[in-house]
Design a protein around this motif. Structure first.
Motif, PDB file in Angstrom:
ATOM      1  N   CYS A   9      -5.869  -7.719  -0.788  1.00  0.00           N
ATOM      2  CA  CYS A   9      -6.044  -6.274  -0.886  1.00  0.00           C
ATOM      3  C   CYS A   9      -7.233  -6.062  -0.485  1.00  0.00           C
ATOM      4  N   ILE A  10      -7.268  -4.672   0.519  1.00  0.00           N
ATOM      5  CA  ILE A  10      -8.583  -4.236   0.990  1.00  0.00           C
ATOM      6  C   ILE A  10      -8.920  -2.880   0.112  1.00  0.00           C
ATOM      7  N   CYS A  62      -7.436  -0.115  -0.397  1.00  0.00           N
ATOM      8  CA  CYS A  62      -7.284   0.947   0.256  1.00  0.00           C
ATOM      9  C   CYS A  62      -6.728   2.495  -0.799  1.00  0.00           C
ATOM     10  N   PHE A  63      -6.194   1.859  -1.704  1.00  0.00           N
ATOM     11  CA  PHE A  63      -5.446   2.652  -2.609  1.00  0.00           C
ATOM     12  C   PHE A  63      -4.331   3.495  -2.363  1.00  0.00           C
ATOM     13  N   CYS A  71      -1.284   2.220  -2.384  1.00  0.00           N
ATOM     14  CA  CYS A  71      -0.245   1.844  -3.413  1.00  0.00           C
ATOM     15  C   CYS A  71      -0.516   3.096  -4.727  1.00  0.00           C
ATOM     16  N   ARG A  88      -2.211  -1.677  -7.944  1.00  0.00           N
ATOM     17  CA  ARG A  88      -3.206  -2.534  -7.425  1.00  0.00           C
ATOM     18  C   ARG A  88      -3.919  -3.218  -8.794  1.00  0.00           C
ATOM     19  N   MET A 112      -1.484  -5.646 -10.536  1.00  0.00           N
ATOM     20  CA  MET A 112      -1.379  -6.799  -9.790  1.00  0.00           C
ATOM     21  C   MET A 112      -2.298  -7.644 -10.004  1.00  0.00           C
ATOM     22  N   CYS A 149       1.888  -0.755   1.387  1.00  0.00           N
ATOM     23  CA  CYS A 149       0.761  -1.633   1.397  1.00  0.00           C
ATOM     24  C   CYS A 149       0.436  -2.007   2.972  1.00  0.00           C
ATOM     25  N   GLU A 185      -1.195  -4.479   4.021  1.00  0.00           N
ATOM     26  CA  GLU A 185      -1.394  -5.729   3.833  1.00  0.00           C
ATOM     27  C   GLU A 185      -0.185  -6.459   3.623  1.00  0.00           C
ATOM     28  N   ILE A 212       1.419  -6.922   1.259  1.00  0.00           N
ATOM     29  CA  ILE A 212       1.469  -7.684   0.161  1.00  0.00           C
ATOM     30  C   ILE A 212       2.928  -7.160  -0.947  1.00  0.00           C
TER      31      ILE A 212
HETATM   32 FE1  SF4 Z   1      -4.342  -3.312  -2.015  1.00  0.00          FE
HETATM   33 FE2  SF4 Z   1      -2.087  -3.039  -0.614  1.00  0.00          FE
HETATM   34 FE3  SF4 Z   1      -2.648  -1.486  -2.587  1.00  0.00          FE
HETATM   35 FE4  SF4 Z   1      -3.988  -1.124  -0.628  1.00  0.00          FE
HETATM   36  S1  SF4 Z   1      -1.913  -0.737  -0.779  1.00  0.00           S
HETATM   37  S2  SF4 Z   1      -4.897  -1.016  -2.781  1.00  0.00           S
HETATM   38  S3  SF4 Z   1      -4.106  -3.212   0.265  1.00  0.00           S
HETATM   39  S4  SF4 Z   1      -2.501  -3.649  -2.886  1.00  0.00           S
END
Ligand code: SF4
Ligand code: F3S
Ligand code: FES
Length: 254
Positions: free
Chosen positions: A145-146, A148-149, A151, A172, A175, A218, A220, A222
């Motif tokens: 996870c970076i 980025c918010f 999600c 986030r 998780m 997301c 990434e 994930i």
């Molecule tokens: Fe983290 Fe993915 Fe959510 Fe970005 S979209 S905050 S990378 S879990």
């Protein structure tokens, strides 16, 4: 090298309100949306506010909505659009605007602070921790996870429902709860902390109806819903309907 003029509509404004502003701006081969926003700053709108750092999809700063979809501007190639498209760039909708494309994401930091940290196991020194590979890989996926918010921005529970923010941590941070609850070395229960119960009662797990929109945005990749939220829901339900837990709660309530 080919070049064309694109039509951009960018939201300009601040806490007092704002509007979409039209620009015609040059686009070159290989560019991403953030390049175009930077060109606008350099040539037409020097006071346009935008947050970014790495331009490599790793800092999570350049989150915005491009044609209504939450995206990292630095990872959104202009080549995915038709040159005739009008490209609309707006700030993240779920968070308050500071100015132009910059939003106040402090909601997320507040939610992060509400999740109690990993509790180290007693009698095992750092460096002596041993875990199965499958448990290591689970944590590693979540730790990509970076922040980025995107999600958090896209989840319908808070996207149009400010009133839900107090009770819902968002994908986030649910998780994060799931990661800790499934961590084989987390000793939270020994301190009286029941992560499954707090997921329900304090972080709003029940609000999530597994629409998977979080997973779809997301950057990434994930598998937030399949690998974190659904397992956490199953574990919380198992706990709730576990006859021994039920009996224990009943005795404690007497
Ligand atoms: Fe983290 Fe993915 Fe959510 Fe970005 S979209 S905050 S990378 S879990
Ligand atoms: Fe929201 Fe993701 Fe659940 S989008 S409803 S947290 S599956
Ligand atoms: Fe860092 Fe886009 S500028 S993720």
């Amino acid at each position: 090298m080919s070049t064309y003029d694109a039509s951009f509509r960018v939201w300009r404004g601040d806490t007092g309100g704002g509007e979409l502003t039209d620009f015609t701006v040059e686009v070159n081969d290989g560019e991403v949306v953030l390049d175009i926003i930077h060109r606008l700053q350099a040539t037409q709108a020097p006071d346009l506010a935008v947050r970014w750092n790495c331009k490599a999809g790793k800092c999570g700063s350049c989150s915005a909505e491009v044609n209504g979809r939450p995206r990292l501007m630095c990872m959104t190639r202009m080549s995915v659009f038709d040159p005739a498209d009008v490209i609309t760039v707006t700030p993240l909708r779920a968070f308050p605007v500071v100015r132009d494309l910059v939003t106040d994401v402090s909601f997320n930091y507040a939610k992060a602070r509400e999740v109690p940290a990993f509790v180290p196991p007693k009698g095992v020194a750092p460096g002596e921790y041993r875990m199965r590979q499958i448990d290591v890989e689970r944590s590693q996926e979540f730790r990509k996870c970076i922040e980025c918010f995107l999600c958090q921005d896209t989840c319908h529970v808070v996207r149009d429902h400010e009133e839900n923010k107090a009770a819902f941590a968002g994908p986030r941070f649910l998780m994060r709860v799931a990661e800790l609850d499934m961590h084989p070395l987390d000793a939270a229960e020994e301190t009286g902390l029941d992560r499954k119960r707090t997921a329900q009662d304090e972080h709003g797990l029940g609000y999530c109806n597994i629409t998977k929109c979080c997973t779809e945005v997301c950057p990434e990749h994930i598998k937030i819903t399949d690998n974190a939220l659904i397992p956490l829901k199953e574990r919380a339900a198992d706990r709730k309907y576990d006859p021994l837990v039920w009996l224990g709660n009943k005795i404690r309530r007497r």
